[in-house]
Design an enzyme around this catalytic site. Structure first.
Site, PDB file in Angstrom:
ATOM      1  N   ASP A  53       0.847  -1.032  -0.011  1.00 18.70           N
ATOM      2  CA  ASP A  53      -0.103   0.092  -0.006  1.00 18.70           C
ATOM      3  C   ASP A  53       0.765   1.162   0.030  1.00 18.70           C
ATOM      4  O   ASP A  53       0.395   2.463  -0.133  1.00 18.70           O
ATOM      5  CB  ASP A  53      -1.040  -0.184   1.130  1.00 18.70           C
ATOM      6  N   SER A  54       2.344   1.173   0.030  1.00 20.36           N
ATOM      7  CA  SER A  54       3.184   2.064  -0.372  1.00 20.36           C
ATOM      8  C   SER A  54       3.004   2.889  -1.579  1.00 20.36           C
ATOM      9  O   SER A  54       3.301   3.852  -2.035  1.00 20.36           O
ATOM     10  CB  SER A  54       4.657   1.733  -0.080  1.00 20.36           C
ATOM     11  N   ASP A  92      -1.076  -6.074  -0.336  1.00 17.87           N
ATOM     12  CA  ASP A  92      -1.492  -5.476   1.184  1.00 17.87           C
ATOM     13  C   ASP A  92      -2.992  -5.211   0.973  1.00 17.87           C
ATOM     14  O   ASP A  92      -3.523  -4.536   0.167  1.00 17.87           O
ATOM     15  CB  ASP A  92      -0.885  -3.958   1.187  1.00 17.87           C
ATOM     16  N   LYS A 122      -1.412  -9.217   2.679  1.00 20.27           N
ATOM     17  CA  LYS A 122      -0.672  -9.084   3.873  1.00 20.27           C
ATOM     18  C   LYS A 122      -1.570  -7.917   4.729  1.00 20.27           C
ATOM     19  O   LYS A 122      -2.286  -7.074   4.075  1.00 20.27           O
ATOM     20  CB  LYS A 122       0.583  -8.433   3.646  1.00 20.27           C
ATOM     21  N   GLU A 124      -1.624  -5.653   8.631  1.00 20.28           N
ATOM     22  CA  GLU A 124      -0.908  -5.022   9.819  1.00 20.28           C
ATOM     23  C   GLU A 124      -1.457  -5.007  11.005  1.00 20.28           C
ATOM     24  O   GLU A 124      -2.703  -4.833  11.123  1.00 20.28           O
ATOM     25  CB  GLU A 124      -0.790  -3.483   9.404  1.00 20.28           C
ATOM     26  N   GLU A 191       9.001  -4.394  10.460  1.00 19.89           N
ATOM     27  CA  GLU A 191       9.527  -3.043  10.236  1.00 19.89           C
ATOM     28  C   GLU A 191      10.030  -2.092  11.307  1.00 19.89           C
ATOM     29  O   GLU A 191       9.597  -2.086  12.233  1.00 19.89           O
ATOM     30  CB  GLU A 191       8.303  -2.448   9.366  1.00 19.89           C
TER      31      GLU A 191
HETATM   32  O1  KIV Z   1       3.714  -1.243   1.505  1.00 20.30           O
HETATM   33  C1  KIV Z   1       4.811  -1.637   1.590  1.00 20.30           C
HETATM   34  O2  KIV Z   1       5.489  -1.038   0.743  1.00 20.30           O
HETATM   35  C2  KIV Z   1       5.332  -2.253   2.872  1.00 20.30           C
HETATM   36  C3  KIV Z   1       6.702  -2.604   2.947  1.00 20.30           C
HETATM   37  C4  KIV Z   1       7.216  -1.453   3.557  1.00 20.30           C
HETATM   38  C5  KIV Z   1       6.908  -3.892   3.775  1.00 20.30           C
HETATM   39  O3  KIV Z   1       4.353  -2.839   3.576  1.00 20.30           O
END
Ligand code: KIV
Length: 273
Positions: A53-54, A92, A122, A124, A191
């Site tokens: 989600d980056s 994510d 994924k 969190e 992280e």
């Molecule tokens: O969204 C992302 O890029 C991440 C990584 C930093 C692990 O969750």
């Protein structure tokens, strides 16, 4: 036909990742959000591609990961999956699509898997999202956990500094990692936490632990591809190793192109019909 038989390339699976941990082979992981980048990374031999989600930051220009939507994540994931022949693709689940309600979590995970063709999701958090994790796993969807600095909770933390430096938070993180393993997660991202704690977590669980800013003693490493290629330049945390300066390379290429256009050097005869 098994997932290994669709081409000559042997696809990475959760089972292979588990074996890599067992024999001490480090796991490589990078983010990707589009077809072209994913194709390059996959062909180079990366083990896991994370449609992170980056994307909210590096693709859409938002300050945090919170604004990106489930539909937008599915769009990025679909483009990545189309390019990938070998890597294991994890997506994510975005903020607001799984936290408070396990039925919604399951619906979000199923949409990602069905519509994008990705291999896992994924999420969190630890104990607080246990029900959502279990519900997703019960549908046969592999889940990767994410502990430590969890960017979807940035407004709770108030800062992007190192997490779990204090005893109480370190203890909860270790407990959360064990809980995620017990639930059935196939791997965990850690992280920005102290290297000593990350080492302890990696030794305490049998599933692969992938670090970003978590030191060398974990089972693999992940970076945001735009950061490690030097496309983004503002973000320079200590843990980031920059392997290229693509911003400079791309800027020079664009400047040269502009100059050639202005000077009537492009296109030349050989570039014309
Ligand atoms: O969204 C992302 O890029 C991440 C990584 C930093 C692990 O969750």
């Amino acid at each position: 036909m098994s997932i290994h038989q669709s081409s000559n390339i042997k696809r990475i699976t959760t089972h292979i990742l588990q074996e890599m941990k067992m024999r001490g082979e480090k796991i490589s992981m990078l983010t990707a959000y589009d077809f072209s980048m994913a194709g390059i990374i996959d062909a180079a031999g990366i083990d896991i591609i994370l449609v992170g989600d980056s994307a909210s930051n590096v693709m859409a220009g938002h300050e945090t990961t919170l604004p990106i939507t489930l539909d937008q994540m599915i769009y990025h994931a679909t483009s990545v999956v189309r390019a990938v022949k070998r890597a294991f693709v994890v997506v994510d689940i975005p903020f607001g699509s799984y936290q408070g309600n396990s039925s919604e979590a399951l619906r979000s995970a199923i949409r990602i898997m069905k519509e994008s063709g990705a291999h896992a999701v994924k999420v969190e958090g630890g104990a607080e999202i246990k029900e959502s994790v279990s519900r997703i796993l019960s549908a046969g969807v592999p889940v990767m956990g994410h502990l430590g600095l969890t960017p979807q909770s940035i407004y709770k933390f108030g800062t992007y500094t190192v997490r779990a430096k204090e005893e109480a938070e370190a203890k909860k993180l270790l407990e959360d990692a064990k809980l995620l393993e017990e639930c059935g997660c196939f791997a965990i991202v850690l992280e920005k936490i102290p290297a000593r704690l990350a080492k302890k977590v990696a030794a305490a669980v049998d599933i692969p632990v992938i670090g970003i800013g978590a030191g060398p003693d974990v089972d693999g490493q992940v970076l945001v591809v735009h950061d490690m290629l030097g496309i983004t330049q503002e973000f320079k945390p200590r843990f980031l190793r920059q392997y290229a300066d693509l911003q400079a390379t791309m800027t020079k290429a664009v400047e040269d192109y502009i100059k050639d256009v202005k000077d009537r050097n492009f296109p030349n005869e050989g570039e014309s019909y």
